[in-house]
Design an enzyme around this catalytic site. Structure first.
Site, PDB file in Angstrom:
ATOM      1  N   GLU A 175      -0.327  11.472   1.778  1.00 32.84           N
ATOM      2  CA  GLU A 175      -0.289  10.357   0.820  1.00 32.84           C
ATOM      3  C   GLU A 175      -1.584  10.277   0.012  1.00 32.84           C
ATOM      4  OE1 GLU A 175       2.304   8.716   0.164  1.00 32.84           O
ATOM      5  OE2 GLU A 175       3.583   8.942   1.929  1.00 32.84           O
TER       6      GLU A 175
ATOM      7  N   ASN B 191      -2.027  11.150  -3.983  1.00 35.72           N
ATOM      8  CA  ASN B 191      -2.537  10.149  -4.918  1.00 35.72           C
ATOM      9  C   ASN B 191      -3.700  10.690  -5.744  1.00 35.72           C
ATOM     10  OD1 ASN B 191      -0.690   8.231  -4.198  1.00 35.72           O
ATOM     11  ND2 ASN B 191      -2.102   6.974  -3.005  1.00 35.72           N
TER      12      ASN B 191
ATOM     13  N   ARG C  49       8.102   7.424  -8.083  1.00 42.90           N
ATOM     14  CA  ARG C  49       7.102   7.114  -7.070  1.00 42.90           C
ATOM     15  C   ARG C  49       7.552   5.785  -6.450  1.00 42.90           C
ATOM     16  NH1 ARG C  49       5.171  11.106  -5.638  1.00 42.90           N
ATOM     17  NH2 ARG C  49       3.739   9.888  -4.415  1.00 42.90           N
TER      18      ARG C  49
HETATM   19  N1  LIG Z   1      -6.653   8.357  -6.127  1.00 39.32           N
HETATM   20  C1  LIG Z   1      -6.160   7.457  -7.008  1.00 39.32           C
HETATM   21  N2  LIG Z   1      -6.644   7.397  -8.287  1.00 39.32           N
HETATM   22  C2  LIG Z   1      -6.152   6.514  -9.186  1.00 39.32           C
HETATM   23  N3  LIG Z   1      -5.169   5.611  -8.913  1.00 39.32           N
HETATM   24  C3  LIG Z   1      -4.656   5.617  -7.665  1.00 39.32           C
HETATM   25  C4  LIG Z   1      -5.123   6.523  -6.657  1.00 39.32           C
HETATM   26  N4  LIG Z   1      -4.418   6.272  -5.520  1.00 39.32           N
HETATM   27  C5  LIG Z   1      -3.583   5.265  -5.810  1.00 39.32           C
HETATM   28  N5  LIG Z   1      -3.709   4.865  -7.091  1.00 39.32           N
HETATM   29  C6  LIG Z   1      -2.970   3.744  -7.742  1.00 39.32           C
HETATM   30  O1  LIG Z   1      -2.362   2.949  -6.733  1.00 39.32           O
HETATM   31  C7  LIG Z   1      -0.945   2.877  -6.932  1.00 39.32           C
HETATM   32  C8  LIG Z   1      -0.228   2.795  -5.591  1.00 39.32           C
HETATM   33  O2  LIG Z   1      -0.374   4.004  -4.852  1.00 39.32           O
HETATM   34  P1  LIG Z   1       0.707   4.349  -3.734  1.00 39.32           P
HETATM   35  O3  LIG Z   1       0.835   3.176  -2.814  1.00 39.32           O
HETATM   36  O4  LIG Z   1       0.367   5.655  -3.122  1.00 39.32           O
HETATM   37  O5  LIG Z   1       2.083   4.445  -4.551  1.00 39.32           O
HETATM   38  P2  LIG Z   1       2.599   5.599  -5.556  1.00 39.32           P
HETATM   39  O6  LIG Z   1       1.777   6.832  -5.352  1.00 39.32           O
HETATM   40  O7  LIG Z   1       4.015   5.789  -5.148  1.00 39.32           O
HETATM   41  O8  LIG Z   1       2.466   5.040  -6.954  1.00 39.32           O
HETATM   42  C9  LIG Z   1      -0.614   4.111  -7.763  1.00 39.32           C
HETATM   43  O9  LIG Z   1       0.580   3.956  -8.515  1.00 39.32           O
HETATM   44  C10 LIG Z   1      -1.855   4.231  -8.648  1.00 39.32           C
HETATM   45  O10 LIG Z   1      -1.788   3.353  -9.742  1.00 39.32           O
HETATM   46 MG   LIG Z   2       1.179   7.565  -3.535  1.00 38.75          MG
END
Ligand SMILES: Nc1ncnc2c1ncn2[C@@H]1O[C@H](COP(=O)(O)OP(=O)(O)O)[C@@H](O)[C@H]1O
Ligand SMILES: [Mg+2]
Lengths: 101, 151
Positions: B48, B52, B107
């Site tokens: 995960e 991300n 997502r």
């Molecule tokens: N490493 C990262 N850099 C930038 N934004 C991030 C990062 N990790 C998470 N995010 C932000 O947090 C939100 C939620 O992440 P997550 O719970 O993994 O859901 P998803 O990946 O399905 O969108 C993402 O849609 C993004 O906007």
């Molecule tokens: Mg994610």
């Protein structure tokens, strides 16, 4: 290439290997064209052969639920192990999708 | 408890490296003799965080992701995933179940929720334009005969 079988209105697709972000776009494309080609009213995803799944799988199922709903159809899953079950429950998937044995 | 083993790995932000990162963390934790369950918890959480970094941090652009990990003699693992991508403006909101900035790609917005449920601790540090650091803790229950020791 996905393994699938169509019986009456039900399309059963078997997923195998590791379901993560790196493969989910290709799987989604194949599923959506199978749904369109067969005109299935019920999509059954057999997950018994999956060795790994993360939240990309949750997104895939919710997305297919939307696709099938728009067509007046439904989605079911089978072959879910304890871990996949835990992920699906976390996301409330079983409120949208039937769980078969 | 003092750290008895440590690793660091830098890899390019490419989707094919998601499976690579899972393989690396599984191999690193093997001396702790984890259960299948513990191993799968850690693999999923790392998947995960790394996804991300690749998808949201760099958004398809180029850059490097760092995966680092350590454990102590009590079996407590610390895992860190760092990117130098676009960062997150509101971390509390990003951590909420179902919050995603890319719903069109299917997502689910469940990544942080999954990390939180499968690990014993999750900390996210981020600022717009400054990248993101995700720190996770996992306590691996040591079996009596398998206490790892530094030679
Ligand atoms: N490493 C990262 N850099 C930038 N934004 C991030 C990062 N990790 C998470 N995010 C932000 O947090 C939100 C939620 O992440 P997550 O719970 O993994 O859901 P998803 O990946 O399905 O969108 C993402 O849609 C993004 O906007
Ligand atoms: Mg994610």
């Amino acid at each position: 290439m996905l393994c699938y079988e169509k019986k009456k209105n039900a399309l059963t697709v078997r997923l195998s290997g590791e379901l993560d972000h790196s493969v989910v776009t290709a799987i989604r494309g194949e599923l959506d064209s199978l749904i369109a080609q067969t005109g299935a009213k019920k999509l059954i995803l057999d997950l018994k052969g999956l060795e790994f799944m993360d939240s990309s799988g949750i997104g895939l199922i919710i997305g297919r639920y939307k696709v099938m709903s728009r067509r007046g159809g439904s989605v079911a899953v089978s072959g879910t192990d304890a871990r996949i079950d835990q992920l699906f429950r976390m996301a409330g998937i079983y409120q949208l999708v039937e769980r078969l044995a | 408890m003092s750290v008895i083993n440590e690793m660091r790995l830098d890899f390019e932000a490419l989707p094919e490296n998601e499976a690579f990162a899972r393989l690396v963390i599984s191999g690193f934790m093997l001396p702790l003799d984890p259960t299948m369950e513990e191993m799968a918890d850690v693999k999923t959480a790392v998947s995960e965080a790394v996804t991300n970094a690749i998808v949201h941090g760099y958004g398809g652009g180029t850059g490097f992701v760092r995966l680092s990990a350590s454990y102590d003699a009590a079996g407590e693992m610390q895992i860190r995933v760092v990117d130098h991508g676009r960062g997150i403006d509101d971390v509390a909101r990003a951590r909420q179940p179902f919050f995603t900035t890319s719903p069109g790609d299917d997502r689910s917005g469940m990544g942080f929720t999954v990390m939180e449920s499968f690990m014993d601790g999750l900390d996210v540090e981020s600022a717009p334009g400054r990248g993101t650091t995700v720190c996770m803790t996992k306590r691996i229950r040591l079996r009596d005969d398998a206490v790892p020791q530094r030679a």
